[in-house]
Design a protein around this motif. Sequence first.
Motif: not given
Length: 64
Positions: A40-48, A56-62
């Motif tokens: 929960p430390l880096a959300p891209v959208a509100p969890n409301a 917010n349930r996502r995978t990012e390749l960096v």
Amino acid sequence: MGQLTYNMDLSRRRSLSVVQALVQANGIAAARLTGHGVGPLAPVAPNADEAGRARNRRTELVPQ
């Protein structure tokens, strides 16, 4: 604090699952990938609502 600990562990396990899937399905060398969970430390959208939680349930390749 228990919920944060649980969510961070869940995020970590999800990231490791993605790494495993990439290695098995695509032949990517496991040494080239590292899974990290941010929970929960880096959300891209509100969890409301469910739509925000789903985003917010996502995978990012960096690239490193």
